[in-house]
Write an enzyme that holds these catalytic residues in place. Structure first.
Site, mmCIF file in Angstrom:
data_model
loop_
_atom_site.group_PDB
_atom_site.id
_atom_site.type_symbol
_atom_site.label_atom_id
_atom_site.label_comp_id
_atom_site.label_asym_id
_atom_site.label_seq_id
_atom_site.Cartn_x
_atom_site.Cartn_y
_atom_site.Cartn_z
ATOM 1 N N LYS A 58 0.824 -1.212 0.000
ATOM 2 C CA LYS A 58 0.000 0.000 0.000
ATOM 3 C C LYS A 58 0.854 1.256 0.000
ATOM 4 O O LYS A 58 2.030 1.231 0.385
ATOM 5 C CB LYS A 58 -0.935 -0.008 1.205
ATOM 6 C CG LYS A 58 -0.237 0.079 2.545
ATOM 7 C CD LYS A 58 -1.221 -0.161 3.680
ATOM 8 C CE LYS A 58 -2.388 0.793 3.632
ATOM 9 N NZ LYS A 58 -3.340 0.585 4.751
ATOM 10 N N GLY A 59 0.261 2.362 -0.449
ATOM 11 C CA GLY A 59 0.979 3.616 -0.561
ATOM 12 C C GLY A 59 1.682 3.999 0.730
ATOM 13 O O GLY A 59 1.087 3.985 1.809
ATOM 14 N N ASN A 82 -13.252 5.452 -4.554
ATOM 15 C CA ASN A 82 -12.566 5.472 -3.264
ATOM 16 C C ASN A 82 -11.894 6.816 -3.053
ATOM 17 O O ASN A 82 -11.462 7.468 -4.001
ATOM 18 C CB ASN A 82 -11.565 4.312 -3.134
ATOM 19 C CG ASN A 82 -10.153 4.713 -3.506
ATOM 20 O OD1 ASN A 82 -9.418 5.266 -2.692
ATOM 21 N ND2 ASN A 82 -9.780 4.454 -4.756
ATOM 22 N N ASN A 112 4.916 1.262 -3.116
ATOM 23 C CA ASN A 112 4.340 2.436 -3.745
ATOM 24 C C ASN A 112 4.663 3.647 -2.868
ATOM 25 O O ASN A 112 4.357 3.650 -1.681
ATOM 26 C CB ASN A 112 2.824 2.248 -3.892
ATOM 27 C CG ASN A 112 2.140 3.433 -4.535
ATOM 28 O OD1 ASN A 112 1.860 4.428 -3.880
ATOM 29 N ND2 ASN A 112 1.840 3.305 -5.821
ATOM 30 N N CYS A 143 -2.290 10.035 -7.524
ATOM 31 C CA CYS A 143 -3.397 9.781 -6.611
ATOM 32 C C CYS A 143 -4.328 10.988 -6.564
ATOM 33 O O CYS A 143 -3.898 12.089 -6.215
ATOM 34 C CB CYS A 143 -2.889 9.474 -5.207
ATOM 35 S SG CYS A 143 -4.228 9.166 -4.023
#
Length: 314
Positions: A58-59, A82, A112, A143
């Site tokens: 995950k980021g 999201n 990420n 993002c």
């Protein structure tokens, strides 16, 4: 005669599924999309992680982030919105608590990386550079769910190039830049990051979208807008991968609405060297390994001995 009849002697074991993204060597083209697979451990009860070409955690940001207020997810036709907002405990937590549990896996672990300013990206890359088993980083300049940084860097050639150039100096291994579809020309952005040393580009990130609860007469998300993912975006993603693959010389990683092996093959024919599955992981935790097997059997049926043969055939 069909390809299958012509090559009836080809067996699954004869098919090479290995691909390379820069110096990153993968046993097959399958990666997971960041933000949909946690840190990998969450899926270990459902699949053998070592059957993947790799997975992207995950980021990760320099400092811990709480993310956006709830509600921050909403179902849409053939997809979802999201606005999680890169919730994570920060890079130091990843290094001390998560990495020790992942470094022994026989597959590629990618991180990420995101930030509010260029210096944040660089600081995270520098911290991760000492972790030998992190095979690559994916720099998230796309993002749409954070107020600072994120997509702001990915919507102009100058912004994308500046982040890439700075991170390139700090990161010694494979550097992937994740591109935003919310631009006029994604090919121009891809060329800009290629010129500054990116080893690969991944696309697409989510499309900007919005949903309204007509009974409450309010937006479904606390942030009003959010990122649209899922099957609804796949035709857009295939088109952008096709355009980008023709514009750059570096490998393209395709994602956006992939939910089965057939979808993955479509992206590879359009020019992707590897693929990522994201939203579909929420529906079927085993979708990645099932897709890899389907892709292998597709190669058998079509007489393809090396999956790389089909990249960019369209």
């Amino acid at each position: 005669m069909t390809a299958m009849q012509n090559n009836s002697n080809i067996q699954a074991a004869d098919v090479s599924m290995a691909v390379e993204i820069g110096a990153l060597k993968m046993k097959n083209p399958m990666l997971t999309a960041s933000g949909t697979f946690g840190f990998g451990e969450e899926f270990a009860d459902f699949i053998d992680l070592e059957r993947l070409g790799g997975f992207i955690v995950k980021g990760t940001t320099l400092e811990p982030r709480e993310g956006n207020p709830y509600p921050r997810m909403a179902e849409t036709p053939s997809g979802m919105l999201n606005a999680v907002g890169l919730q994570n405990k920060g890079v130091d937590h990843f290094i001390s608590e998560i990495y020790p549990r992942l470094k022994g896996l026989d597959t590629n672990v990618l991180v990420n990386v995101s930030g509010a300013k260029i210096e944040d990206y660089v600081a995270v890359a520098e911290k991760l550079s000492g972790l030998e088993r992190i095979s690559a980083i994916e720099v998230n300049i796309s993002c749409p769910n954070v107020k600072q940084g994120g997509m702001a860097f990915g919507t102009t050639c100058d912004g994308a190039a500046a982040v890439t150039a700075a991170v390139r100096k700090a990161w010694p291994r494979t550097l992937i830049v994740k591109l935003s579809p919310n631009v006029t020309s994604i090919a121009d952005i891809a060329r800009a990051v290629e010129a500054e040393g990116a080893d690969s580009v991944s696309l697409i990130n989510t499309l900007m979208g919005m949903a309204v609860d007509v009974e409450r007469r309010r937006p479904c998300l606390s942030t009003v807008t959010g990122g649209l993912s899922g099957a609804a975006v796949r035709p857009v993603a295939v088109r952008m991968v096709w355009q980008t693959a023709k514009a750059v010389g570096i490998p393209v990683i395709g994602l956006g609405g992939i939910s089965c092996g057939r979808d993955a093959i479509e992206f590879m024919l359009a020019g992707a060297r590897a693929v990522q599955i994201g939203t579909a992981n929420f529906i079927n935790p085993a979708v990645t390994v099932e897709a890899v097997e389907w892709m292998r059997q597709w190669c058998v049926r079509h007489g393809v001995r090396d999956i790389n043969e089909i990249v960019g055939e369209i």
